[in-house]
Every structure is written in C-alpha cells, then in structure tokens.
Design a protein around this motif. Structure first.
Motif, mmCIF file in Angstrom:
data_model
loop_
_atom_site.group_PDB
_atom_site.id
_atom_site.type_symbol
_atom_site.label_atom_id
_atom_site.label_comp_id
_atom_site.label_asym_id
_atom_site.label_seq_id
_atom_site.Cartn_x
_atom_site.Cartn_y
_atom_site.Cartn_z
ATOM 1 N N GLY A 136 0.777 -1.218 0.000
ATOM 2 C CA GLY A 136 0.000 0.000 0.000
ATOM 3 C C GLY A 136 0.812 1.273 0.000
ATOM 4 N N SER A 137 2.142 1.231 0.099
ATOM 5 C CA SER A 137 2.937 2.445 0.051
ATOM 6 C C SER A 137 2.910 3.019 -1.356
ATOM 7 C CB SER A 137 4.373 2.164 0.497
ATOM 8 O OG SER A 137 4.977 1.188 -0.323
ATOM 9 N N GLN A 138 3.079 4.343 -1.448
ATOM 10 C CA GLN A 138 2.930 5.009 -2.726
ATOM 11 C C GLN A 138 4.194 4.919 -3.563
ATOM 12 O OE1 GLN A 138 1.632 9.018 -1.902
ATOM 13 N NE2 GLN A 138 -0.508 8.412 -1.898
ATOM 14 N N LEU A 139 3.990 4.858 -4.870
ATOM 15 C CA LEU A 139 5.083 4.916 -5.823
ATOM 16 C C LEU A 139 4.861 6.125 -6.713
ATOM 17 C CD1 LEU A 139 5.186 1.190 -6.970
ATOM 18 C CD2 LEU A 139 6.773 2.293 -5.397
ATOM 19 N N ALA A 140 5.933 6.609 -7.326
ATOM 20 C CA ALA A 140 5.788 7.675 -8.304
ATOM 21 C C ALA A 140 4.886 7.190 -9.439
ATOM 22 C CB ALA A 140 7.150 8.075 -8.841
ATOM 23 N N PRO A 141 4.065 8.077 -10.001
ATOM 24 C CA PRO A 141 3.099 7.632 -11.019
ATOM 25 C C PRO A 141 3.744 7.058 -12.265
ATOM 26 C CG PRO A 141 3.179 10.032 -10.891
ATOM 27 C CD PRO A 141 3.947 9.512 -9.700
ATOM 28 N N LEU A 178 17.083 4.717 -19.943
ATOM 29 C CA LEU A 178 16.230 5.434 -20.891
ATOM 30 C C LEU A 178 15.222 6.342 -20.206
ATOM 31 C CD1 LEU A 178 15.407 2.634 -23.501
ATOM 32 C CD2 LEU A 178 16.815 4.666 -23.889
ATOM 33 N N TYR A 179 14.659 5.879 -19.102
ATOM 34 C CA TYR A 179 13.501 6.560 -18.524
ATOM 35 C C TYR A 179 13.714 7.104 -17.123
ATOM 36 C CZ TYR A 179 11.256 4.405 -22.516
ATOM 37 O OH TYR A 179 10.927 4.028 -23.789
ATOM 38 N N GLY A 180 14.893 6.911 -16.554
ATOM 39 C CA GLY A 180 15.172 7.495 -15.259
ATOM 40 C C GLY A 180 15.251 6.458 -14.149
ATOM 41 N N ALA A 181 16.026 6.767 -13.118
ATOM 42 C CA ALA A 181 16.247 5.823 -12.028
ATOM 43 C C ALA A 181 14.962 5.477 -11.292
ATOM 44 C CB ALA A 181 17.275 6.400 -11.053
ATOM 45 N N ASP A 182 14.004 6.417 -11.261
ATOM 46 C CA ASP A 182 12.750 6.172 -10.539
ATOM 47 C C ASP A 182 11.672 5.540 -11.416
ATOM 48 O OD1 ASP A 182 12.221 8.303 -12.190
ATOM 49 O OD2 ASP A 182 11.097 9.453 -10.691
ATOM 50 N N SER A 183 12.052 5.123 -12.642
ATOM 51 C CA SER A 183 11.052 4.600 -13.583
ATOM 52 C C SER A 183 10.678 3.145 -13.318
ATOM 53 C CB SER A 183 11.573 4.716 -15.020
ATOM 54 O OG SER A 183 12.741 3.914 -15.190
ATOM 55 N N LEU A 184 11.454 2.451 -12.448
ATOM 56 C CA LEU A 184 11.254 1.013 -12.271
ATOM 57 C C LEU A 184 11.509 0.600 -10.837
ATOM 58 C CD1 LEU A 184 10.849 -1.831 -13.566
ATOM 59 C CD2 LEU A 184 13.338 -1.884 -13.909
ATOM 60 N N GLN A 185 10.604 -0.193 -10.302
ATOM 61 C CA GLN A 185 10.872 -0.942 -9.072
ATOM 62 C C GLN A 185 10.783 -2.410 -9.427
ATOM 63 O OE1 GLN A 185 8.679 -0.246 -5.314
ATOM 64 N NE2 GLN A 185 8.584 -2.481 -5.207
ATOM 65 N N ALA A 186 11.919 -3.089 -9.396
ATOM 66 C CA ALA A 186 11.978 -4.505 -9.757
ATOM 67 C C ALA A 186 12.194 -5.338 -8.506
ATOM 68 C CB ALA A 186 13.106 -4.752 -10.758
ATOM 69 N N THR A 187 11.416 -6.388 -8.363
ATOM 70 C CA THR A 187 11.484 -7.259 -7.195
ATOM 71 C C THR A 187 11.641 -8.702 -7.644
ATOM 72 O OG1 THR A 187 10.070 -5.760 -5.933
ATOM 73 C CG2 THR A 187 10.266 -8.014 -5.121
ATOM 74 N N THR A 188 12.602 -9.408 -7.056
ATOM 75 C CA THR A 188 12.844 -10.810 -7.376
ATOM 76 C C THR A 188 12.369 -11.679 -6.221
ATOM 77 O OG1 THR A 188 14.782 -10.220 -8.699
ATOM 78 C CG2 THR A 188 14.599 -12.512 -7.981
ATOM 79 N N LEU A 189 11.560 -12.683 -6.532
ATOM 80 C CA LEU A 189 11.024 -13.600 -5.536
ATOM 81 C C LEU A 189 11.510 -15.015 -5.821
ATOM 82 C CD1 LEU A 189 8.518 -11.432 -6.408
ATOM 83 C CD2 LEU A 189 7.636 -12.377 -4.300
ATOM 84 N N THR A 190 11.269 -15.916 -4.874
ATOM 85 C CA THR A 190 11.761 -17.285 -4.972
ATOM 86 C C THR A 190 11.137 -18.026 -6.142
ATOM 87 O OG1 THR A 190 12.045 -17.326 -2.577
ATOM 88 C CG2 THR A 190 12.052 -19.446 -3.707
ATOM 89 N N TRP A 191 11.984 -18.696 -6.928
ATOM 90 C CA TRP A 191 11.577 -19.420 -8.136
ATOM 91 C C TRP A 191 10.584 -20.530 -7.799
ATOM 92 C CZ3 TRP A 191 11.500 -24.140 -10.515
ATOM 93 C CH2 TRP A 191 11.487 -24.167 -11.912
ATOM 94 N N GLY A 192 9.638 -20.790 -8.717
ATOM 95 C CA GLY A 192 8.753 -21.943 -8.591
ATOM 96 C C GLY A 192 7.440 -21.619 -7.918
ATOM 97 N N ASN A 193 6.879 -22.612 -7.229
ATOM 98 C CA ASN A 193 5.574 -22.451 -6.607
ATOM 99 C C ASN A 193 5.480 -21.242 -5.680
ATOM 100 O OD1 ASN A 193 4.118 -24.511 -7.844
ATOM 101 N ND2 ASN A 193 4.752 -26.053 -6.359
#
Length: 456
Positions: A50-55, A82-97
């Motif tokens: 629920g925390s806010q991100l830049a639009p 290309l689009y700026g440091a704040d353009s992406l929030q990438a999250t990696t989670l555990t592979w599989g199920n």
C-alpha cells in the motif's frame, strides 16, 4: 532520456489506491506465506503493501536468479537508463511455486505488480483463475509490436480462449551438450568440429556405444538424484517424438490421458541404456554436469541455461546441439519466459507504460540470449548478432518444435506435477521401479490433483 507517457490512478492522486479490506486480507495472506523479497534500488516491499510509488514507476516482479538474474538486472538498468532511475521498481522472488503463490495472492489482494514474469506453462492456470488481464492488439500496436514479431510456436502456445495472455521473451529448450574432445575420439565430429547428425534411434545408440568405448563407462548423463525436472524433460522430449503420443493430461488437468504403450516404450529404453552402461543410474544435478565437463561422459542432457556453467570451466571445449530425433518426428520439451499483466484496474496511460516496459525488455533480447535462451522476439532472433552467436545458433531452431507441458492448475515448470512425475521417472532410471510400477505410482499420486478442482 525519452519522454514517458503520463500515468494516473483511477480516482485521482498518485500511487496505488488505499488498501481495501480485501487488499488487507491479501496482504495478510502474503505475510503468512513468509514472503521473501529482494528489491532493486527500492525499499523492501515498497508498493506491495500500500505504500505510494511515483506515477511513472513500473512495479515489476520476476523470479530470476543466477546468471539469468544478472542479465535481467542489466536489462532493467537499460530501461532505467532510458527513462530514469525512478522509472522502475523490480522485485525478485523465490523461483517456482512460492513465486506463483505470491503473485496470485497479491493480485487477489488488489496489490499486484504492473508487469510480472511467468513461465508460459504457468500463465495458463493463472489465466484460468482470473489472475491475468488479456493483451490486446491495440496494446501491442501502441508500442510498435505485432504478432509477427514473435516466434510462431511460442506465440501460438500462449493464445488461450482466443485471447493473448502473455508476451514471450524466449524459448528455453532441453538440449544436448557434448564434450568435443571425447566426441572427436569417438569419431562423432564433422570437419567443422561440430556433432554429426544423430537422427534415428539406432544411429544415436551407436554413438553412445562409441562414446562409452572412449570413456570406459558412461556415455550420457541425466540428473536424477534429488532432481525431478530433468527426468521429466527427457521423458517428455522422447515421448512426443512418437506418433502414438497423446497429451499426458487432458481437461485442464482433470484427466490422466498418457498413452500407456508409448510411456512404457520410452521408459524401457531408458532402463536399457542404464543396463548397457551408457546412461548413469543415479547422479545429482551438479555431478551430472561434472561427468561431461571432465570427459567422463561425452553427452550431457539439460536445459540450455547451463551454457553459462559450461563456459565458466577453464579448458572445456564443448558444443551444444538439439535433442536428436530418435523416433517419428522432432520434439523437445521446452517452456518460455513471458511477460504478463496481472489483473488490475488500469487507465490507458498505465497500460501503455506497462507495454513500454515490456517492449524495452524485448529490445534487449540479445543480452538474454547470451545466457542460452532462444529469443522469441524475431527482430533479435533474425539479427546478425544472434545468428553469429555460438553455440546458441546451433540449437536455436529447436524452438520451432518445442513441446510445452499440458495445462493444469498443478502443472508447468517447477510445479507439483513435474515433481510428482519426475520422481517416479527417476526411480526407473535408478533401477528401483519397473516402467509399469512407475506408471502405476504416477496414476496413484496424481489422483488427488486430477480429482480436485482448481483452487484459483
């Protein structure tokens, strides 16, 4: 820096809508699963609870570790460049199920990412469970894409219920690795130092006998101890080369429809290879590699992603080739990494932003292909850079006859189905079960899943 399309949230304001009761319950379910996240340039869980991100920020989930993880981070940085440091929030989670459970719970809880990675075989049950939004022709056209930009096999495979449910990034087929020093001694290399054509079961078995004479033992290795996916990939490749093969599962996983005679034929051949000393009886994943790397075997069967491991071995002269056609037609087990749009309320601007991210990832497919995967994006596949990439170019055409796992809520890459079936196949290779006993065990163990409706 390129201009980003404006992004707004229905109802006005920035970021995500306030967490609803349903969203709170979903977040609680995520917590109960022991959610473990590793973020990229953002605080843990930002945007998830629920925390806010830049639009203009794209919230992106993936499951890539190891070499794939490093390459994906490079591609993510390409988007940010290309689009700026704040353009992406990438999250990696555990592979599989764990990954797919968390993606489902987040979507049900009204807090999904904007874009997520899914194996194609896992996208189908997500779609059946109402977890994904369709991808329209207008979505594609908005970022300059058409269906013709993608591998026909992978693209056609993702179409479900007449809708596009995923955008393929690659095809990753089961592959034959070979030790060139061993194969040269066995007389199996051509004048260019490449593996000769081994089409036909008799021809392939003759090659195994020649390699065994060179190594004084094993000819080909196949991981089957504490490893279930590899036995399945090998079986599914060989089984689907038979004209008599039927789907293993039908009715979206409610029916076990495997052709028994074809199953027994493939598993009996597996046992014969072990009894003749050509195929290992029992090796774990790492040791199955080491046997080929050190010249104790000539062939090693595994997904093409192990190219990075082979390339890291000093002094190893190796090659890669498609799984040979031993029976009636070419076939190889494979899956595809895809991009999906988890179901959520989106404005046209938000859809364009998500598609822009996907398009930028596709534009960087050569980085991804360096890790062994066959690009699904045809401008990359047909490029001079990819077509000159070795050894990738020698097995790339196997993507044209890839065979994907049958759709089922408990199926797909890294699934309960692969674990269950692969374990029984491994026991045949180890000599603990006959092919008939293996099939009976598979029927018994899958019954609880075939008789249970999808929980999605």
């Amino acid at each position: 820096m390129r201009k980003r399309p404006p992004r707004s949230v229905p109802g006005g304001g920035l970021g995500r809508a306030p967490l609803s009761r349903r969203g709170l319950l979903g977040a609680g379910a995520l917590t109960a699963t022991g959610l473990s996240l590793t973020g990229c340039s953002t605080p843990l869980g930002a945007g998830l609870l629920g925390s806010q991100l830049a639009p203009e920020t794209v919230l992106y989930w993936n499951l890539f570790g190891g070499g794939d993880g490093v390459r994906m981070q490079d591609m993510q940085k390409g988007y940010q460049d290309l689009y700026g440091a704040d353009s992406l929030q990438a999250t990696t989670l555990t592979w599989g199920n764990p990954y797919y459970s968390k993606l489902t719970l987040a979507t049900v809880g009204n807090q999904p990412p904007d874009v997520a990675v899914s194996h194609l075989t896992r996208a189908k049950p997500l779609w059946a469970g109402g977890i994904l939004d369709p991808i329209t022709e207008e979505d594609l056209a908005g970022v300059g894409l058409t269906t013709a930009d993608f591998s026909t096999k992978a693209w056609d495979e993702q179409v479900t219920d007449g809708q596009n449910i995923a955008i393929p990034l690659d095809t990753h087929p089961f592959t034959l690795f070979y030790n060139k020093e061993v194969c040269e001694k066995a007389g199996l290399l051509d004048s260019d130092g490449l593996l000769i054509d081994l089409t036909g079961k008799d021809v392939f078995e003759s090659a195994l006998a020649e390699i065994s004479a060179v190594t004084g033992g094993t000819a080909v290795t196949l991981a089957n101890v504490a490893e279930t996916a590899t036995p399945w990939r090998f079986f599914w490749s060989m089984y689907n080369q038979l004209d008599t093969a039927t789907p293993f599962l039908a009715d979206d996983g409610a029916t076990l429809s495997v052709d028994e005679e074809s199953f027994l034929q493939i598993m009996q051949t597996t046992r014969e290879w072990v009894e003749k000393g050509w195929l290992n009886a029992g090796l774990d994943y790492a040791t199955s590699q080491t046997q080929m790397f050190t010249g104790k075997a000539g062939f090693y069967l595994q997904g093409e992603w192990e190219i990075a491991t082979a390339q890291s071995i000093d002094g190893l002269d190796f090659g890669m080739a498609p799984i040979p056609q031993l029976y009636d037609k070419p076939a190889v087990q494979a899956d595809s990494h895809t991009f999906v749009l988890p179901k959520k309320d989106r404005t046209p601007e938000q859809r364009t932003l998500a598609m822009q991210f996907i398009k930028t990832m596709l534009d960087q497919s050569l980085i991804w292909a360096e890790g062994g995967h066959v690009p699904a994006y045809q401008p990359t596949f047909t490029s001079k850079d990819f077509q000159s990439l070795e050894p990738q170019r020698y097995y790339a055409d196997s993507a044209d006859y890839a065979v994907y796992d049958d759709p089922a809520w408990y199926g797909g890459s890294g699934s309960t189905f692969e674990d269950t079936v692969g374990a029984q196949l491994a026991l045949v290779q180890q000599g603990s079960l006959t092919p008939e006993q293996s099939l009976a065990a598979i029927r018994g163990q899958l019954e609880i899943y075939t008789s249970t409706p999808s929980p999605l």
